[in-house]
Design a protein around this motif. Structure first.
Motif, mmCIF file in Angstrom:
data_model
loop_
_atom_site.group_PDB
_atom_site.id
_atom_site.type_symbol
_atom_site.label_atom_id
_atom_site.label_comp_id
_atom_site.label_asym_id
_atom_site.label_seq_id
_atom_site.Cartn_x
_atom_site.Cartn_y
_atom_site.Cartn_z
ATOM 1 N N ARG A 8 0.763 -1.303 0.030
ATOM 2 C CA ARG A 8 0.131 -0.055 0.027
ATOM 3 C C ARG A 8 0.884 1.284 0.016
ATOM 4 N N THR A 26 -10.220 7.199 7.941
ATOM 5 C CA THR A 26 -11.275 6.435 7.548
ATOM 6 C C THR A 26 -11.972 6.070 8.650
ATOM 7 N N TYR A 31 -4.632 -2.583 13.311
ATOM 8 C CA TYR A 31 -5.502 -2.213 12.110
ATOM 9 C C TYR A 31 -6.832 -2.343 12.268
ATOM 10 N N ASP A 86 1.817 1.703 -3.636
ATOM 11 C CA ASP A 86 0.997 2.214 -4.475
ATOM 12 C C ASP A 86 0.810 3.749 -4.171
ATOM 13 N N ARG A 87 0.995 4.129 -3.091
ATOM 14 C CA ARG A 87 0.851 5.531 -2.513
ATOM 15 C C ARG A 87 1.800 6.481 -3.040
ATOM 16 N N THR A 89 -7.013 2.214 9.465
ATOM 17 C CA THR A 89 -6.590 1.122 8.348
ATOM 18 C C THR A 89 -5.178 1.229 7.806
ATOM 19 N N ARG A 90 -4.900 0.100 7.268
ATOM 20 C CA ARG A 90 -3.552 0.012 6.460
ATOM 21 C C ARG A 90 -3.426 0.879 5.341
ATOM 22 N N THR A 91 -4.699 1.407 4.805
ATOM 23 C CA THR A 91 -4.342 2.251 3.715
ATOM 24 C C THR A 91 -4.044 3.650 4.206
ATOM 25 N N ASP A 92 -4.647 3.861 5.277
ATOM 26 C CA ASP A 92 -4.486 5.503 5.872
ATOM 27 C C ASP A 92 -2.957 5.299 6.553
ATOM 28 N N ASP A 122 -8.569 -2.889 9.886
ATOM 29 C CA ASP A 122 -8.896 -4.083 9.089
ATOM 30 C C ASP A 122 -8.875 -5.549 9.789
ATOM 31 N N ALA A 129 -0.628 3.486 5.250
ATOM 32 C CA ALA A 129 0.441 3.742 4.421
ATOM 33 C C ALA A 129 0.520 5.155 3.646
ATOM 34 N N GLY A 130 -0.674 5.863 3.635
ATOM 35 C CA GLY A 130 -0.817 7.165 3.070
ATOM 36 C C GLY A 130 0.133 8.142 3.984
#
Length: 269
Positions: free
Chosen positions: A18, A260, A144, A21-22, A175-178, A146, A180-181
Motif C-alpha cells: 500500500r 477512514t 489495524y 501504491d501511494r 486502516t492500513r491504507t491510511d 482491517d 500507508a498514506g
C-alpha cells in the motif's frame, strides 16, 4: 527532500504494498525501490517501473545491496513474534541503511515507554535508531482496523448479532491504507526529521459497529458481549481494559484529511 531513491522494506506485504501504491501517485516509479524477500512476488511492481530488489532481514548482505543509493529507507517492522529475533532483524536493517539520509520506522503506539509485551521490540528498536545519531522518523502505528472490520462481518449481519469482548470500550485503530498514506507523506515531504508520530484513527466501539452494519444491510443487528476465540481475544481484552483509547491528531495531519471511519470501511467492503 532529495530526488534519491526511496527504499521500502517488506514491499510485498499488506502495508508495504500500500505504501508503494501511494508513492506511485507522488513520485516517478524509478525513484521507488521495493525491497522484498521474494522478488517474484513483486513482479507486478517491476512491471510498473519500480526497482525491485532482494532484501532479507536475516541476511545483512542482501540489505546492503538493496539499499545501495537510497536516500530514504522505510523500515516496516518485522512480523516476527520473538522479541530477540525481531530486534536483531531491525538492527540488521538499521546497520545496512547507514548511507541513507533518513530512516523511517513503523513502530507501535506506546513504544516510547519501556516494558514487556507487544511494544518491547519497538521500544528497543527506537532506542537503537536514536543511538546511531542519524536523521529518523518514528511512525507509531495502532492496531489495524482491517483486523476487526472485514468482509467476514457479513456473517454477523446474517445472524443478526455482533459480539465482542471489548466491554463496549473505544478502539483507536486505523486502516492500513491510511497508515500507508501517512508513511508516503513522510517519505516525500520535508520537515519530519526527529519526529515521532502517534497515529490513531477515529475512536469507535463494537456497539457502534453493530449500528453501522444494521444500517448498511438494512436489517436489525444486536450487540452482545462475548470474547472471541483464538488470538483476537487478546486484542479484545486490551480494548476492554481501555488500552486502545489514546487518540491524537497526528494521522489526520499527515493525511491532510479525516482518517477512514468504520462506516467508510464497511461501505467500501
Amino acid at each position: 527532500m532529495t530526488s534519491d531513491p526511496i527504499a521500502v522494506t517488506g514491499a510485498s506485504g499488506a502495508l508495504g504494498r500500500r505504501v508503494v501504491d501511494r508513492l506511485l501517485l507522488l513520485v516517478p516509479p524509478r525513484r521507488i525501490v521495493a525491497v522484498v524477500r521474494d522478488p517474484d512476488k513483486a513482479a507486478d511492481l517491476a512491471a510498473r517501473g519500480v526497482q525491485v530488489r532482494h532484501g532479507d532481514y536475516d541476511q545483512p548482505a542482501t540489505l546492503d545491496r538493496a539499499f545501495a543509493g537510497a536516500g530514504t529507507v522505510l523500515l516496516i517492522s518485522s512480523p516476527e513474534l520473538d522479541t530477540a529475533r525481531r530486534l536483531a532483524q531491525h538492527r540488521n536493517v538499521t546497520a545496512a541503511a547507514i548511507g541513507a539520509d533518513l530512516l523511517v520506522y513503523t513502530s507501535f503506539l506506546g513504544a516510547d515507554r519501556p516494558g514487556p509485551g507487544v511494544t518491547e521490540a519497538h521500544h528497543a528498536t527506537e532506542a537503537a535508531i536514536r543511538a546511531t545519531g542519524r536523521p529518523h522518523v518514528f511512525l507509531r502505528n495502532p492496531f489495524y482496523t482491517d483486523a476487526f472490520v472485514h468482509s467476514g462481518l457479513r456473517t454477523a449481519a446474517e445472524a443478526g448479532e455482533l459480539t465482542s469482548g471489548t466491554a463496549g470500550r473505544t478502539l483507536n485503530t486505523a486502516t492500513r491504507t491510511d497508515l500507508a498514506g501517512a508513511a508516503a507523506t513522510v517519505l516525500t515531504t520535508p520537515g519530519h526529521e526527529g519526529r515521532a508520530y502517534d497515529l490513531t484513527g477515529p475512536l469507535w466501539t463494537f456497539p457502534e459497529l453493530a449500528e453501522v452494519l444494521a444500517a448498511h444491510f438494512q436489517t436489525p443487528i444486536s450487540y452482545r458481549e462475548q470474547p472471541p476465540p483464538g488470538p483476537m481475544s487478546y486484542l479484545h481484552h486490551l480494548a476492554a481494559t481501555g488500552a486502545l483509547e489514546q487518540q491524537t491528531s497526528d494521522l489526520e495531519t499527515l493525511l491532510g484529511r479525516k482518517p477512514t471511519t468504520i462506516a467508510d470501511l464497511v461501505a467500501a467492503l
